[in-house]
Design a protein around this motif. Structure first.
Motif, mmCIF file in Angstrom:
data_model
loop_
_atom_site.group_PDB
_atom_site.id
_atom_site.type_symbol
_atom_site.label_atom_id
_atom_site.label_comp_id
_atom_site.label_asym_id
_atom_site.label_seq_id
_atom_site.Cartn_x
_atom_site.Cartn_y
_atom_site.Cartn_z
ATOM 1 N N GLY A 296 0.761 -1.238 0.000
ATOM 2 C CA GLY A 296 0.000 0.000 0.000
ATOM 3 C C GLY A 296 0.793 1.289 0.000
ATOM 4 O O GLY A 296 0.204 2.372 -0.058
ATOM 5 N N ALA A 297 2.135 1.223 0.058
ATOM 6 C CA ALA A 297 2.935 2.448 0.067
ATOM 7 C C ALA A 297 3.175 2.934 -1.358
ATOM 8 O O ALA A 297 3.495 2.145 -2.247
ATOM 9 C CB ALA A 297 4.267 2.221 0.760
ATOM 10 N N VAL A 298 3.039 4.236 -1.580
ATOM 11 C CA VAL A 298 3.214 4.812 -2.914
ATOM 12 C C VAL A 298 3.943 6.144 -2.813
ATOM 13 O O VAL A 298 3.960 6.795 -1.763
ATOM 14 C CB VAL A 298 1.861 5.036 -3.629
ATOM 15 C CG1 VAL A 298 1.177 3.724 -3.960
ATOM 16 C CG2 VAL A 298 0.948 5.925 -2.790
ATOM 17 N N SER A 299 4.503 6.561 -3.929
ATOM 18 C CA SER A 299 5.009 7.920 -4.093
ATOM 19 C C SER A 299 4.024 8.648 -4.996
ATOM 20 O O SER A 299 3.640 8.127 -6.052
ATOM 21 C CB SER A 299 6.402 7.904 -4.723
ATOM 22 O OG SER A 299 6.832 9.221 -4.986
ATOM 23 N N VAL A 300 3.599 9.849 -4.588
ATOM 24 C CA VAL A 300 2.489 10.523 -5.257
ATOM 25 C C VAL A 300 2.835 11.976 -5.564
ATOM 26 O O VAL A 300 3.498 12.651 -4.767
ATOM 27 C CB VAL A 300 1.222 10.488 -4.370
ATOM 28 C CG1 VAL A 300 0.061 11.169 -5.059
ATOM 29 C CG2 VAL A 300 0.852 9.062 -4.011
ATOM 30 N N LEU A 301 2.345 12.449 -6.719
ATOM 31 C CA LEU A 301 2.545 13.843 -7.111
ATOM 32 C C LEU A 301 1.349 14.298 -7.938
ATOM 33 O O LEU A 301 0.852 13.551 -8.775
ATOM 34 C CB LEU A 301 3.837 13.963 -7.925
ATOM 35 C CG LEU A 301 4.377 15.350 -8.250
ATOM 36 C CD1 LEU A 301 5.886 15.286 -8.453
ATOM 37 C CD2 LEU A 301 3.740 15.919 -9.506
ATOM 38 N N ALA A 302 0.893 15.520 -7.684
ATOM 39 C CA ALA A 302 -0.180 16.121 -8.485
ATOM 40 C C ALA A 302 0.271 17.486 -8.982
ATOM 41 O O ALA A 302 1.055 18.177 -8.321
ATOM 42 C CB ALA A 302 -1.452 16.248 -7.660
ATOM 43 N N MET A 303 -0.241 17.874 -10.146
ATOM 44 C CA MET A 303 0.141 19.145 -10.748
ATOM 45 C C MET A 303 -1.087 19.766 -11.401
ATOM 46 O O MET A 303 -1.874 19.074 -12.040
ATOM 47 C CB MET A 303 1.243 18.915 -11.786
ATOM 48 C CG MET A 303 1.821 20.173 -12.400
ATOM 49 S SD MET A 303 3.114 19.781 -13.630
ATOM 50 C CE MET A 303 4.389 19.086 -12.580
ATOM 51 N N ALA A 304 -1.239 21.078 -11.232
ATOM 52 C CA ALA A 304 -2.339 21.814 -11.861
ATOM 53 C C ALA A 304 -1.866 23.224 -12.139
ATOM 54 O O ALA A 304 -0.744 23.605 -11.787
ATOM 55 C CB ALA A 304 -3.574 21.807 -10.961
ATOM 56 N N GLY A 305 -2.728 24.033 -12.768
ATOM 57 C CA GLY A 305 -2.376 25.407 -13.063
ATOM 58 C C GLY A 305 -2.115 26.213 -11.800
ATOM 59 O O GLY A 305 -2.573 25.852 -10.708
ATOM 60 N N ARG A 306 -1.378 27.297 -11.941
ATOM 61 C CA ARG A 306 -1.039 28.125 -10.781
ATOM 62 C C ARG A 306 -2.309 28.628 -10.093
ATOM 63 O O ARG A 306 -3.190 29.202 -10.722
ATOM 64 C CB ARG A 306 -0.156 29.288 -11.230
ATOM 65 C CG ARG A 306 0.407 30.141 -10.100
ATOM 66 C CD ARG A 306 1.330 29.354 -9.173
ATOM 67 N NE ARG A 306 2.497 28.778 -9.838
ATOM 68 C CZ ARG A 306 3.671 29.405 -9.990
ATOM 69 N NH1 ARG A 306 3.809 30.650 -9.549
ATOM 70 N NH2 ARG A 306 4.688 28.782 -10.568
ATOM 71 N N GLY A 307 -2.404 28.365 -8.797
ATOM 72 C CA GLY A 307 -3.563 28.768 -8.010
ATOM 73 C C GLY A 307 -4.717 27.793 -8.016
ATOM 74 O O GLY A 307 -5.762 28.058 -7.403
#
Length: 321
Positions: A98-109
């Motif tokens: 169940g362990a993961v490395s996670v990243l999310a990205m979206a527009g500024r703000g």
């Protein structure tokens, strides 16, 4: 945002996972986390974005990299970045799934900034979209979710963090007739699983980290799922931190569009230890193999990426499926 950013995201989560996975079962979750942060930071520093870390790994005053507010990347595209370099430190330390490395990205703000506090949340997939309400009882929510899934409540599996605070929630789910999957840590993965057909999980309920909740919201937005959440400041200091970030109504129910705004976002996760849909990092002489999932809201694409990494060599190669 350009679709090529999906590969930049997965490079960062892969590097974090490969480094952290070396510590599986060693009993030192802190060391695994430190390695994951260093690996992700290395890749994001070279990424072709003008990134602003809105949910990071700590604060600049602590000497931590990937700190809240850090500007990172070598490009010109302005983006917000949210990370959990290692979601599930204890799972890695104990060699559990169940362990993961996670990243999310979206527009500024576009990514909601939240302090390090708890959050009540309920997360479901596309077939239960619009059928959840934190103001309703557990039984009512389960009934509506089951209707959307076109199954009975006793065929619904609820993921819940195994914590003392959830004893009443567990009891209510059992009274309603639902099945329960207790998870030890890492509710970002469980939230995403609830929105992926075939994962065996249909809903995530309970109280977990607020910052992990925002990461889960990015995944659910890409998957077409649904989420409601409410921040829970247990101390006056937490309330003050929230107010400093512009949060004043702590009774307000937050929806997906409140947590992650805008017309586009990306989400990437690499398994450090096995998850219901991905194998964990596997090492061999001179290399490692990883499995990742990368999603984009704008295009509705979900890609599972199987990568072979050659390590400790002057050149780097990978095979992706």
């Amino acid at each position: 945002m350009d679709r090529v950013l999906t590969l930049e995201l997965v490079r960062a989560t892969e590097e974090a996972a490969v480094r952290a996975g070396r510590m599986m079962g060693i009993g030192d979750g802190g060391a695994a986390h430190h390695l994951a942060v260093a690996g992700m930071h290395q890749e994001l520093t070279a990424a072709p974005v003008n990134g602003h870390v809105v949910i990071g790994e700590g604060y600049m005053a602590d000497g931590q990299v990937l700190f809240d507010g850090e500007e990172i990347g070598r490009g010109t595209v302005p983006v917000d970045i949210a990370v959990a370099s290692l979601d599930g430190q204890r799972l890695v330390a104990q060699g559990q799934p169940g362990a993961v490395s996670v990243l999310a990205m979206a527009g500024r703000g576009d990514i909601l900034r939240v302090p390090d506090m708890y959050m009540e949340k309920i997360c479901v997939g596309p077939r239960a979209l619009g059928r959840i309400d934190l103001n309703q009882s557990v039984q009512e929510n389960l009934r509506h979710i089951a209707e959307g899934l076109e199954r009975s409540i006793d065929d619904v599996t609820v993921a819940i963090l195994d914590r003392q605070r959830h004893q009443d929630l567990i009891r209510e789910c059992r009274i309603a007739g639902a099945r329960i999957r207790l998870i030890h840590d890492g509710d970002v993965t469980a939230a995403a699983d609830a929105a992926i057909e075939g994962s065996g999980t249909h809903v995530l309920m309970g109280i977990g980290g607020a910052r992990e909740g925002v990461l889960a919201a990015a995944a659910l937005r890409c998957l077409g799922g649904d989420m409601q959440a409410r921040l829970i400041p247990y101390t006056e200091r937490e309330r003050q931190k929230g107010e400093e970030l512009g949060i004043h109504d702590f009774k307000r129910i937050l929806t997906l569009s409140n947590l992650v705004r805008g017309d586009d976002c990306f989400f990437a996760a690499t398994a450090v230890t096995p998850t219901p849909l991905m194998q964990g990092v596997r090492y061999f002489g001179g290399g490692a193999r990883t499995m990742s999932v990368v999603m984009r809201y704008k295009t509705g694409t979900i890609r599972f990426i199987d990568t072979v990494h050659r390590l400790n060599a002057s050149s780097h190669w990978s095979v992706r499926k």
